[in-house]
Design a protein around this motif. Structure first.
Motif, short mmCIF file in Angstrom:
data_model
loop_
_atom_site.label_atom_id
_atom_site.label_comp_id
_atom_site.label_asym_id
_atom_site.label_seq_id
_atom_site.Cartn_x
_atom_site.Cartn_y
_atom_site.Cartn_z
N ASP A 1 0.87 -1.18 0.00
CA ASP A 1 0.00 0.00 0.00
C ASP A 1 0.91 1.23 0.00
OD1 ASP A 1 -1.56 2.17 0.64
OD2 ASP A 1 -2.77 1.10 2.12
N THR B 1 0.36 4.30 0.26
CA THR B 1 0.02 5.42 1.14
C THR B 1 0.58 5.24 2.54
OG1 THR B 1 -2.08 4.46 1.84
CG2 THR B 1 -2.12 5.82 -0.14
N THR B 2 0.76 4.00 2.96
CA THR B 2 1.27 3.74 4.31
C THR B 2 2.57 2.93 4.31
OG1 THR B 2 -0.01 1.71 4.41
CG2 THR B 2 -1.04 3.69 5.33
N GLY B 3 2.89 2.30 3.18
CA GLY B 3 4.06 1.43 3.14
C GLY B 3 3.81 0.04 3.70
N VAL B 4 2.57 -0.27 4.02
CA VAL B 4 2.27 -1.59 4.60
C VAL B 4 2.39 -2.67 3.51
CG1 VAL B 4 0.42 -3.04 5.55
CG2 VAL B 4 0.84 -0.75 6.48
N HIS C 1 17.34 -3.19 18.37
CA HIS C 1 17.77 -1.81 18.14
C HIS C 1 18.49 -1.27 19.37
CE1 HIS C 1 17.18 2.11 15.95
NE2 HIS C 1 17.55 2.51 17.15
N ASP D 1 8.17 -3.28 22.06
CA ASP D 1 8.98 -2.64 21.03
C ASP D 1 9.62 -3.63 20.05
OD1 ASP D 1 8.81 0.17 21.89
OD2 ASP D 1 9.74 -0.59 23.72
N TYR D 2 9.80 -4.87 20.47
CA TYR D 2 10.38 -5.88 19.57
C TYR D 2 9.22 -6.65 18.98
CZ TYR D 2 13.50 -9.47 17.76
OH TYR D 2 14.20 -10.31 16.92
N CYS D 3 9.11 -6.61 17.68
CA CYS D 3 7.90 -7.14 17.04
C CYS D 3 8.09 -8.59 16.58
CB CYS D 3 7.50 -6.26 15.86
SG CYS D 3 5.92 -6.75 15.19
N ASP E 1 -0.02 -11.82 10.89
CA ASP E 1 1.00 -11.24 10.00
C ASP E 1 1.32 -12.19 8.85
OD1 ASP E 1 1.58 -8.86 11.50
OD2 ASP E 1 2.64 -10.10 12.97
N PRO F 1 6.70 -0.63 7.71
CA PRO F 1 5.91 0.29 6.88
C PRO F 1 6.66 1.59 6.59
CG PRO F 1 4.50 -0.76 8.50
CD PRO F 1 5.90 -1.22 8.80
N GLU F 2 7.33 2.16 7.60
CA GLU F 2 8.02 3.43 7.32
C GLU F 2 9.18 3.24 6.35
OE1 GLU F 2 9.23 6.00 10.53
OE2 GLU F 2 10.07 7.41 9.08
N TRP G 1 7.62 2.97 2.96
CA TRP G 1 7.04 4.26 2.58
C TRP G 1 8.14 5.24 2.18
CZ3 TRP G 1 7.42 9.08 5.18
CH2 TRP G 1 6.54 10.07 4.73
N ARG G 2 9.23 5.24 2.96
CA ARG G 2 10.33 6.17 2.69
C ARG G 2 11.01 5.84 1.35
NH1 ARG G 2 11.71 10.07 5.61
NH2 ARG G 2 10.48 9.38 7.38
N PRO H 1 3.29 -2.12 15.11
CA PRO H 1 3.29 -3.56 14.82
C PRO H 1 3.64 -4.41 16.05
CG PRO H 1 4.57 -2.35 13.18
CD PRO H 1 4.22 -1.37 14.26
N ALA H 2 4.46 -3.89 16.96
CA ALA H 2 4.87 -4.68 18.12
C ALA H 2 3.81 -4.63 19.21
CB ALA H 2 6.21 -4.18 18.65
N HIS I 1 10.05 3.50 16.08
CA HIS I 1 8.99 2.90 15.28
C HIS I 1 8.55 3.78 14.12
CE1 HIS I 1 8.72 -0.28 18.18
NE2 HIS I 1 8.61 0.61 19.14
N TYR J 1 6.67 10.55 9.02
CA TYR J 1 5.85 9.38 8.68
C TYR J 1 4.53 9.44 9.46
CZ TYR J 1 4.39 4.53 8.03
OH TYR J 1 3.66 3.40 7.72
N ASN K 1 2.23 11.77 7.76
CA ASN K 1 1.60 11.12 6.61
C ASN K 1 0.45 10.22 7.06
OD1 ASN K 1 1.50 9.89 3.81
ND2 ASN K 1 2.06 8.10 5.02
N LEU K 2 0.70 9.48 8.15
CA LEU K 2 -0.35 8.56 8.62
C LEU K 2 -1.57 9.31 9.14
CD1 LEU K 2 1.65 5.77 10.52
CD2 LEU K 2 0.59 5.63 8.25
N GLU L 1 -3.56 9.98 6.10
CA GLU L 1 -4.15 8.74 5.55
C GLU L 1 -5.27 8.20 6.42
OE1 GLU L 1 -2.62 8.96 2.12
OE2 GLU L 1 -3.95 7.29 2.64
#
Lengths: 786, 262
Positions: A644, A646-649, A691, A705-707, A713, A770-771, A774-775, B178-179, B242, B247, B250-251, B254
């Motif tokens: 997508d 628009t969002t980068g998903v 990270h 924070d860790y996905c 998914d 996603p970012e 998107w970027r 997402p997390a 995140h 970004y 932008n969201l 959207e």
């Protein structure tokens, strides 16, 4: 229904796990048990000026407090070393059980507080005063390779600087190439996250001067060997290591960590059983992480688009200490796989392993092979794009042809067998590759960018032929043991040195017994995970349990059958040469004589009518099997995605996996292993990233924070197999545990690049959040507008 | 967790009294944030005041608004036929918080009082021109949220209920982290006869906020095109591992478009 080889028998072990009746280390309690809590460094890099434990020692319920100065035994050792390019050896800095003078990552154990209750231990640990003199944190490879000093006297902050292949021939190929495809990729750092965190329960027996350690281990015998021979320097027979039910490992539970060793050491000091169980934060901070490479790749093509050379220069971030197999992962489990499934005449690789002030890095599902496959399948894809060839056809053109086996690669390995085109063809058919373009245009009408990505992989499994491993720097053998005990009533107890922590050994190994002896699955019990109960074994990692451990069982069964035939021959008054054994029955060829396996078993233990002059009573055989070569599972995965803009998903809309694992014992378990592997690979490609900030703090130290990948998914996977049986083991099996995690990241990243290539996107880093996506779209659009 | 004591309050004034007589007492609502904080030893209250027995649960139709008790669980709001009929967007929002376990423990009042910058509920309170009813007074949404984890609540004040005005039309669109699956950006758009309110959560450095440019654009033309015409600035938005501020900007655009067109 058959319960032998090739049957999808339901897992025997699931009943206890699904009903919450598993018995894990933390479920075990011993009389008089106390609890350990480790005080950990909250800074990444510092000299320890002083530690004051006085107040903590006096706190309520505290039994003992120890620091590095109290420890009089050695720390974790390095299980694999390589020679440097200049002929010198891998630098192996000491790794004390508790920090001595210096801390080298956030989470480094500084002191242990042992108390009657865990809460008391935690409260007392807050009273330990540590004075740090902070030093600069070293987090990334750029800083690590630019003059940092983490271990005193370690030149250039480098553990090793290793090479493999023919540099001259490779550089010549790069010079004469009609095209050189260049790519730099980063393999993101991952946290292994087994469901069960690490744990230890250590007990000292004063009367026998011996220890029992219950712990979360993939290789309990190795844990015993390392503790006894290298750390404590006591007779190996004085330690018993039990790994009961273990909830996943993925590599992180191969090694002996400081916590298990400290608890064992201290159990003698205080003469009470000590329990320690990591919470999730400690798991994030101290379980050996995975991956974290930067690879500079150059691929040489001739004018016919054939690959003529490959050069890979790799920097590996190995963290604050050298973990047990940290050296093997980026070298012999990585450099040797750089030929992939391709016929590449010249390959050269240089790998430099650096220290950083981060958690040590070691093997994680795939261990080196995912990194090799990722860089190779990325550069192959880029090459196909640059020369304007279809990504699948470019691969096909460069595959090692079917008639070239055994195939000697330019990087040490010899592939015994393989046939790569059928798996590619099948995967393409499964995903309807030929009609992809119509799906792409349909998606674009909905405002989505649709892409398809191919990844063809090979891995070296069945770790490992001992002589080869030894010649390459391994300090342990690669064989496995098995013992088959036939009980007087004909039931079977199999003991193995392999360890099951999710792989389904109780089921798969029983199927081998069923196939060979004709007894029902339910008559077979598996014993594993206890150094006192099974012969010395090497454990489970590197997709080795079946290809090495299973073959050892098969060999022990052959010995059982051979002896049984002699007993049967006596019972049937025939010559052993005339006795045949099939489906649990002994017959004499040319006669109607027969006797059942159960009769033979009984005769072996009640030898009233038995050839005692020539044959021992009893029916129990042990076999040790050391493979002649690695096994080489291979295959092709194809991912289809929609992005997508628009969002980068990224949505994964389809996935086809066609793997060649040789013969399958239990196709359902194999499929489950493939599913789990792909899920972890998707995690790496889209979601997961360890990270660190510039101060060396792990910012992704919890599930907030860790996905981790979740069910929603993931798409439904289409999984099929081809089969070229392994040529050098009795079962023709190759191993399947790591394949999914190896194959999937490049398939997914290639699919995203393929989706966005109409916009001019040609690179994508992992994880493709996603970012990030998107970027990449924004940047491509900005470039196009210029 | 440090050891502490738990007091079960029978009504909100007893709860307030218990706070007053403790050194550092904390109200325990659903405990979805407080309990993990205690387990991590990041807080050390000498007393927890359990308000689950204060009779603060339930949903009431008040004509032009819906009043929901502070201790009403997310699952109860998600499943309430009254909410589904009056403000379906609010039921949707509650049904999308956390996971099933969280929705069966977590409460409206707890979420609003905590004012986590990534929580969903504050955007609904803000966009639906809500009123926070405490034991002492009524506080309008615009006065209640005072920045990240900050609210107008005083030491001796307990939320009893929150009222939400019934809109003509409303929608909440969340782009989850997402997390954690908290809102990385969540936009609540509510259309009233006298204008449109747009509240954004998950994105602002000061927590939930109303987006005045989007509100005025949508008040004059309630359409996706109107949203496209607004340049959403990244000033004041959070940047973290995140998502960067631009970004998130932008969201916001959207998610607003999706909310408007749903």
């Amino acid at each position: 229904m058959s319960e032998g080889i090739g049957a999808s028998v339901k897992r025997k072990e699931d009943r206890k796990f699904l009903t919450g009746k598993g018995r894990y280390t933390d479920d075990i309690n011993r009389p008089g048990q106390v609890h350990a809590h480790f005080l950990r460094s909250d800074v990444a890099h510092a000299n320890i000026k002083s530690i004051n434990t006085k107040a903590a020692s006096a706190a309520a319920g505290v039994v003992a407090v120890y620091t590095g100065e109290d420890i009089d035994v050695g720390g974790p050792i390095c299980g694999w070393v390589v020679p440097n390019r200049d002929g010198s050896a891998t630098h192996e800095p000491p790794h004390p059980l508790l920090a001595k003078g210096k801390v080298r990552f956030v989470g480094d154990a500084v002191a242990v507080v042992i108390a009657e209750s865990l809460q008391q231990a935690k409260s007392a640990s807050e009273l330990v005063e540590v004075e740090y003199e902070e030093l600069p944190a070293v987090v990334d490879l750029e800083t690590a390779s630019a003059g940092a000093e983490i271990h005193e006297g370690m030149a250039e902050n480098r553990y090793f600087d290793w090479e493999l292949g023919d540099e001259e021939a490779t550089d010549k190929a790069l010079k004469s190439a009609s095209r050189v495809v260049k790519l730099t990729v980063r393999n993101n750092r991952l946290v292994p996250n087994p469901m069960e965190p690490r744990a230890a329960l250590a007990e000292y027996d004063d009367l026998n001067d011996s220890y029992t350690l219950y712990t979360t281990s993939q290789s309990p015998h190795l844990t015993r060997l390392v503790l006894a021979a290298f750390m404590f320097q006591i007779p190996e027979s004085k330690i018993r290591v039990v790994a009961p039910d273990v909830g996943g490992g993925f590599g992180a539970k191969i090694y002996v960590y400081v916590e298990e060793a400290v608890c064992t050491w201290a159990s003698k000091k205080i003469k009470r059983p000590i329990k320690w169980t990591a919470d999730r934060t400690q798991a994030f901070l101290t379980d050996a992480h995975g991956r974290d490479h930067i690879n500079n790749v150059q691929l040489a093509l001739d004018s016919n688009n054939k690959i003529i050379g490959l050069r890979v220069d790799t920097l590996a971030n190995l963290g604050g200490y050298l973990s047990a197999f940290a050296v093997a992962v980026p070298t012999y489990l990585h450099g040797t796989l750089l030929s992939g499934l391709y016929d590449i005449p010249a390959i050269y690789t240089n790998v430099k392993g650096y220290a950083t002030t981060t958690t040590p890095v070691d093997a994680y599902r795939g261990a080196g092979r995912p990194e090799a496959t990722y860089l190779l399948e990325r550069v192959i894809d880029q090459a196909a794009r640059e020369v304007g060839m279809d990504q699948a056809e470019f691969r096909r053109l460069n595959f090692i042809p079917k008639d070239a086996f055994p195939y000697q690669t330019a990087v040490a390995l010899q592939y015994d067998t393989g046939d790569y085109e059928p798996a590619l063809d099948k995967a393409m058919e499964m995903i309807d590759y030929k009609n992809f373009e119509s799906r792409r245009s349909e998606a674009s009408k909905r405002g989505k960018y649709r892409g398809i990505g191919v990844s063809s992989y090979i891995e070296a499994c069945g770790i490992a032929p001992s002589a080869v491993a030894g010649a390459l720097g391994g300090r342990v053998g690669g064989w496995e043991s098995a013992s088959v005990r036939v009980d007087p009533t004909g039931t079977i107890t199999v003991t193995t040195g392999a360890h099951s922590h999710g792989q389904g050994h109780a089921t798969t190994f029983a199927q081998i017994v069923t196939e060979k002896l004709g007894v029902p699955n339910s008559s077979v019990e598996l014993v594993h995970g206890d150094s006192d109960r099974s012969p010395f074994g090497m454990g489970t990692y590197g997709s080795r349990s079946l290809a090495v451990g299973g073959v050892a069982i098969s060999k022990a069964l052959d010995k059982v059958i051979e002896k049984s035939k002699k007993i049967a021959a006596h019972l049937m008054e025939a010559s052993a040469d005339d006795v045949e054994f099939k489906e649990g029955k002994f017959t004499v060829s040319g006669t109607d004589k027969e006797t059942a396996f159960g009769e033979v078993a009984l005769a072996a233990y009640v030898p009233h009518n038995y050839p005692l002059e020539t044959l021992e009573p009893g029916l129990e055989e042990t076999a040790f099997y050391d493979p002649m070569n690695f096994t080489y599972p291979a295959g092709t995965h194809i991912a289809e995605v929609e992005v997508d803009p628009t969002t980068g998903v990224v949505e994964i809309v389809d996935w086809a996996a066609c793997d060649d694992f040789g013969n399958l014992i239990n196709p359902m378990i194999v499929e489950g292993q493939v599913h789990g592997g792909i899920a972890q690979g998707i995690g790496q490609a889209l979601l997961e990233n360890a990270h660190y900030d510039e101060n060396g703090q792990l910012l992704t130290a919890s599930y907030m924070d860790y996905c981790m990948p979740r069910a929603d998914d993931l798409p439904s996977f289409k999984v099929e197999c081809t089969n070229t049986p392994c040529t050098h083991n009795d079962l023709g099996v190759k191993g399947c545990g790591e394949a999914g995690a190896i194959a999937s990241p490049p398939a997914l990243i290639n699919a995203i690049i393929n989706a966005l290539s109409p916009l001019g996107v040609s690179d994508m880093s992992m994880p493709a959040t996603p970012e990030t996506v998107w970027r990449a779209i924004q940047n491509a659009q900005a470039r196009a507008a210029e | 967790m440090y050891s502490t004591k738990i007091v079960k309050a029978e009504n909100s004034s007893a709860a307030v009294q218990a706070i007053g007589s403790s050194k550092e007492g904390k109200i325990l609502a659903g405990g979805m944030t407080l309990i993990p904080t205690l387990k991590q030893r990041l807080a050390n209250p000498d007393c927890l005041i359990d308000i689950s027995g204060c009779g603060l649960e339930g949903v009431e139709d008040k004509g032009s608004s819906v009043r929901i008790g502070a201790m009403t669980k997310h699952a109860a709001v998600a499943e309430s036929s009254l909410v589904a009929k009056a403000i379906p967007a609010l039921a949707d929002l509650a049904g999308g918080i956390g996971d099933r376990q969280v929705r069966n423990r977590g409460t409206l009042g707890g979420s609003v009082a905590n004012n986590d910058p990534a929580a969903c509920y504050p955007s609904a309170v803000m966009a639906l021109d809500g009123t926070v009813h405490t034991n002492k007074r009524d506080i309008s949404a615009d006065d209640f949220f005072k920045g990240m984890f900050e609210t107008a609540l005083e030491e001796d004040e307990v939320i009893e209920a929150v009222s939400f005005k019934k809109p003509e039309k409303a929608c909440y669109m969340k782009f989850p982290n997402p997390a954690s699956r908290y809102a990385m950006v969540g936009v609540f758009v509510a259309k009233f006869s006298d204008g449109v309110r747009v509240a954004v959560t998950g994105a602002g450095e000061e927590g939930v906020f109303r987006h005045s440019d989007l509100e005025s654009a949508l008040s004059s033309n309630f359409s996706e095109e109107a949203v496209s015409g607004v340049e959403v600035s990244s000033d004041g938005l959070m940047s973290d591992i995140h998502a960067s501020a631009d970004y998130r900007a932008n969201l916001i655009g959207e998610m607003t478009k999706r909310a408007v067109s749903s």
